[in-house]
Scaffold this motif. Structure first.
Motif, PDB file in Angstrom:
ATOM      1  N   LYS A  29      22.615  12.365  -8.012  1.00  0.00           N
ATOM      2  CA  LYS A  29      22.744  11.087  -7.167  1.00  0.00           C
ATOM      3  C   LYS A  29      23.497  10.107  -8.318  1.00  0.00           C
ATOM      4  O   LYS A  29      23.256   8.883  -8.245  1.00  0.00           O
ATOM      5  CB  LYS A  29      21.640  10.497  -6.493  1.00  0.00           C
ATOM      6  N   ASN A  86      29.767   7.044  -7.977  1.00  0.00           N
ATOM      7  CA  ASN A  86      31.026   7.907  -7.867  1.00  0.00           C
ATOM      8  C   ASN A  86      32.168   7.921  -9.154  1.00  0.00           C
ATOM      9  O   ASN A  86      32.915   8.887  -9.083  1.00  0.00           O
ATOM     10  CB  ASN A  86      31.704   7.147  -6.529  1.00  0.00           C
ATOM     11  N   SER A 108      11.253   7.595 -11.675  1.00  0.00           N
ATOM     12  CA  SER A 108      12.245   6.891 -10.719  1.00  0.00           C
ATOM     13  C   SER A 108      12.985   5.653 -11.550  1.00  0.00           C
ATOM     14  O   SER A 108      13.968   5.550 -11.507  1.00  0.00           O
ATOM     15  CB  SER A 108      11.353   6.299  -9.539  1.00  0.00           C
ATOM     16  N   ASP A 151      26.826   1.294  -0.560  1.00  0.00           N
ATOM     17  CA  ASP A 151      26.061   2.092  -1.336  1.00  0.00           C
ATOM     18  C   ASP A 151      26.218   1.952  -2.998  1.00  0.00           C
ATOM     19  O   ASP A 151      27.255   1.886  -3.156  1.00  0.00           O
ATOM     20  CB  ASP A 151      26.536   3.528  -0.859  1.00  0.00           C
ATOM     21  N   ARG A 193      32.996  14.100  -3.968  1.00  0.00           N
ATOM     22  CA  ARG A 193      31.966  14.996  -3.198  1.00  0.00           C
ATOM     23  C   ARG A 193      32.394  16.020  -2.780  1.00  0.00           C
ATOM     24  O   ARG A 193      33.116  15.991  -1.513  1.00  0.00           O
ATOM     25  CB  ARG A 193      31.505  13.876  -2.456  1.00  0.00           C
ATOM     26  N   ASP A 247      16.676   5.542 -12.211  1.00  0.00           N
ATOM     27  CA  ASP A 247      17.364   4.275 -11.753  1.00  0.00           C
ATOM     28  C   ASP A 247      18.220   3.575 -12.846  1.00  0.00           C
ATOM     29  O   ASP A 247      19.348   3.138 -12.673  1.00  0.00           O
ATOM     30  CB  ASP A 247      16.609   3.293 -11.107  1.00  0.00           C
ATOM     31  N   ARG A 264      26.221   3.885  -5.153  1.00  0.00           N
ATOM     32  CA  ARG A 264      26.951   4.854  -5.938  1.00  0.00           C
ATOM     33  C   ARG A 264      28.344   4.671  -5.834  1.00  0.00           C
ATOM     34  O   ARG A 264      29.280   5.184  -6.348  1.00  0.00           O
ATOM     35  CB  ARG A 264      26.640   6.271  -5.384  1.00  0.00           C
ATOM     36  N   LYS A 315      20.401   0.553  -1.874  1.00  0.00           N
ATOM     37  CA  LYS A 315      20.076   1.976  -2.131  1.00  0.00           C
ATOM     38  C   LYS A 315      18.999   2.587  -1.290  1.00  0.00           C
ATOM     39  O   LYS A 315      18.322   1.637  -0.654  1.00  0.00           O
ATOM     40  CB  LYS A 315      19.748   2.252  -3.647  1.00  0.00           C
ATOM     41  N   GLN A 316      18.773   3.845  -0.974  1.00  0.00           N
ATOM     42  CA  GLN A 316      17.841   4.534  -0.352  1.00  0.00           C
ATOM     43  C   GLN A 316      16.647   4.528  -1.253  1.00  0.00           C
ATOM     44  O   GLN A 316      16.754   5.174  -2.153  1.00  0.00           O
ATOM     45  CB  GLN A 316      18.445   5.635   0.218  1.00  0.00           C
ATOM     46  N   ARG A 333      21.444   5.612 -13.880  1.00  0.00           N
ATOM     47  CA  ARG A 333      22.537   5.463 -12.876  1.00  0.00           C
ATOM     48  C   ARG A 333      23.038   4.296 -13.056  1.00  0.00           C
ATOM     49  O   ARG A 333      24.174   4.084 -12.921  1.00  0.00           O
ATOM     50  CB  ARG A 333      21.841   5.731 -11.482  1.00  0.00           C
ATOM     51  N   GLN A 359      25.896  15.305  -7.393  1.00  0.00           N
ATOM     52  CA  GLN A 359      25.434  15.073  -6.092  1.00  0.00           C
ATOM     53  C   GLN A 359      23.937  15.184  -6.132  1.00  0.00           C
ATOM     54  O   GLN A 359      23.074  14.298  -5.549  1.00  0.00           O
ATOM     55  CB  GLN A 359      25.905  15.772  -5.090  1.00  0.00           C
TER      56      GLN A 359
END
Length: 583
Positions: A167, A170, A20, A537, A122, A24, A539, A561-562, A27, A164
């Protein structure tokens, strides 16, 4: 529980946490504009994925066609079959699309542009499936459309699905869509250079080093996969043409005007059909199939892609009257079919139209030229190039596509002149900057790009946010205040009716200047500036951040972030941060 099982669970938990953190961190790096090595690797993966889908798409078209028609061309079928096949196919496609919601009927290149510029790339998976099925039906039943539009949609869609799934931010998703498009074009037509330029010129609408490198590698992957699976590729190799005399240049410029008129007629007719929104889609597709079938009785060359027609026109196998008839028949059948919503592309048809019109110019030039004979092959290649450039508003992509397909560098010099004249005349006389943008405007989805939007879309919010922040309620005691300030944050995110952020330095200064012991601190009452904020968000890119600030009348954004079942604050970004990046 045994010790071995406990140890296994601990190791599994450690592995998940490290994975994880690695995801992270990746990203976060991709949110920066200079994450070129990572984007290049992702470009390769998306290129391979897009090419695999294009291979399946081509096999799904070729295998049934070979079984049903026993290797015959559409021209070899009897007149009754040429009439019935497009009509039946159009009815089936219409019934299939009628059963879907309007959002799932959005297909082809215009859909890719809409999702890229309005939804940050997306793309929904359901539309990809619809495009695959509809594109196969259109090609097998001889609709007067190409497979380029479906190929672009499939390639872009698969790349978007990969982004997607991972994750990705964008700003990276945009480049992946371009990689999928380039790979799809390269895998479909063995034109890797044209695939790159088409992706940058038509889809991404910008040229950047950070975009070029991943897109180039994706295009190479697409071409390699195609060459490994298909022994024969579409090619106009063998067509050669040289300029006989420089005195032909005025005639070539005049030919560019003729191409512009044909391009304008094609665009206008397609948009006119597209505006018939009140009619049921099955009725529109059936009418398009009826028109195609009726025209195919007399001119079967309009069925399908029609690339064999390009070769026939270059070799002088088609007479002048037949060529003129094919130009108008192909314009009517292809424009109406595309406007009616049949799943197919327009690149192939416009190349056929341009090639036939070029052959007309070549034959007329050979008859009336005062400087001797002209090369019909040269005019065929120039016509195909200029027509594609004028309709798509993609001069460089068109030039390189025909150059790769023909492997004839002699067309470059004269074709450039015809392209310039055709593109300028189309834009000035018909006020269109490309068929795809015109389609989106007709559908109420115009694309407006500006230099600031392009720059801000290249970076994610994580690249400029301040990650040193702490969340807290508006009222805290002295111990909570000291704990909040211990990690030396820059910002405090206040949990109020409307989210607020304040500088942690204001709280620190208040504690230092307090003259007496404080039991409770009201962060809304102490001296300091508090900024109205709204969430965004992680992203999102910086253009989305700027838009969110304007729409939410906010002075700052809280980046979230979720994390499993909760939303976690990971940073704060202000208008000043965005201005500093752009500046």
């Amino acid at each position: 529980m045994s010790q071995r099982k406990v140890l296994k669970n601990k190791l599994s938990a450690v592995f998940r946490r490290r994975l994880s953190r690695f995801a992270d961190s990746t990203r976060h790096r991709l949110a920066h504009i200079d994450a070129l090595p990572l984007m290049t690797l992702l470009g390769l993966l998306s290129g391979l994925l897009a090419a695999a889908v294009i291979v399946l798409f081509r096999l799904a078209i070729d295998l049934p066609s070979e079984s049903f028609f026993s290797g015959k061309q559409f021209e070899d079928l009897p007149a009754s079959a040429r009439f019935a096949l497009p009509l039946i196919g159009a009815v089936i496609i219409g019934l299939f699309l009628q059963a879907l919601t309007p959002s799932h009927r959005q297909l082809s290149v215009a859909h890719v542009l809409s999702r890229l510029h309005h939804f940050q790339g997306r793309m929904p998976g359901a539309n990809i499936i619809v495009q695959f099925i509809g594109g196969c039906l259109a090609q097998i039943t001889g609709q007067s459309l190409g497979r380029e539009g479906p190929a672009v949609h499939l390639g872009a869609g698969m790349a978007s699905q990969l982004g997607q799934f991972l994750k990705l931010p964008n700003n990276s998703l945009r480049i992946l869509v371009g990689c999928g498009v380039a790979s799809a074009i390269a895998a479909s037509f063995d034109t890797p250079i044209a695939g790159v330029i088409f992706a940058m010129e038509v889809v991404l609408m910008e040229y950047t080093i950070s975009g070029f490198i991943p897109v180039i590698l994706a295009s190479v992957a697409g071409a390699a996969i195609s060459k490994a699976v298909f022994a024969q590729t579409l090619s106009f190799a063998g067509l050669e043409g040289q300029l006989v005399s420089l005195w032909e240049l005025p005639y070539i410029a005049l030919g560019g005007i003729a191409i512009a008129l044909a391009a304008g007629l094609f665009i206008k007719l397609q948009l006119l059909t597209l505006q018939m929104k009140s009619l049921p889609i099955v009725l529109k597709t059936s009418a398009a199939g009826l028109i195609t079938g009726a025209l195919a009785i007399f001119w079967p060359q309009i069925m399908g892609n029609g690339y064999d027609t390009i070769l026939s026109s270059a070799n002088g196998e088609l007479g002048l009257q037949l060529l003129i008839a094919l130009v108008f028949a192909k314009i009517i059948a292809s424009a109406v079919s595309a406007g009616a919503g049949i799943s197919g592309g327009v690149i192939g048809p416009v190349m056929v139209i341009g090639a036939c019109l070029g052959a007309v110019l070549g034959q007329l030039g050979a008859t009336f030229s005062p400087v001797g004979s002209t090369s019909t092959e040269l005019y065929v290649l120039m016509g195909a190039t200029a027509m594609m450039a004028a309709v798509l508003n993609a001069p460089l992509a068109a030039l390189l596509a025909v150059l790769e397909l023909s492997q004839s560098p002699d067309i470059i010099f004269p074709a450039m002149l015809m392209i310039v004249v055709a593109c300028l005349a189309t834009r000035q006389w018909f006020c269109h900057d490309g068929i795809f943008l015109a389609q989106l405007r007709t559908q109420g989805l115009p694309i407006e790009t500006s230099p600031s939007q392009q720059v801000l879309s290249r970076a994610g919010v994580r690249s400029v946010m301040s990650g040193r922040c702490q969340s807290c309620s508006t009222k805290i005691d002295i111990e909570e205040a000291r704990l909040l300030l211990k990690p030396k944050p820059n910002w405090l995110v206040l949990d109020s009716k409307r989210p607020l952020v304040m500088k942690a330095a204001d709280l620190s200064r208040y504690l230092e200047e307090a003259e007496e012991e404080i039991s409770e601190i009201d962060l809304l009452a102490i001296p300091g500036s508090r900024l109205q904020a709204c969430p965004i968000d992680q992203r999102s890119n910086l253009f989305e951040a700027k838009t969110s600030m304007i729409e939410g009348e906010a002075e700052a954004l809280i980046v979230t972030k979720q994390s499993r079942w909760q939303t976690v604050t990971i940073g704060v970004i202000t208008q000043e941060d965005i201005n500093n990046f752009y500046g």
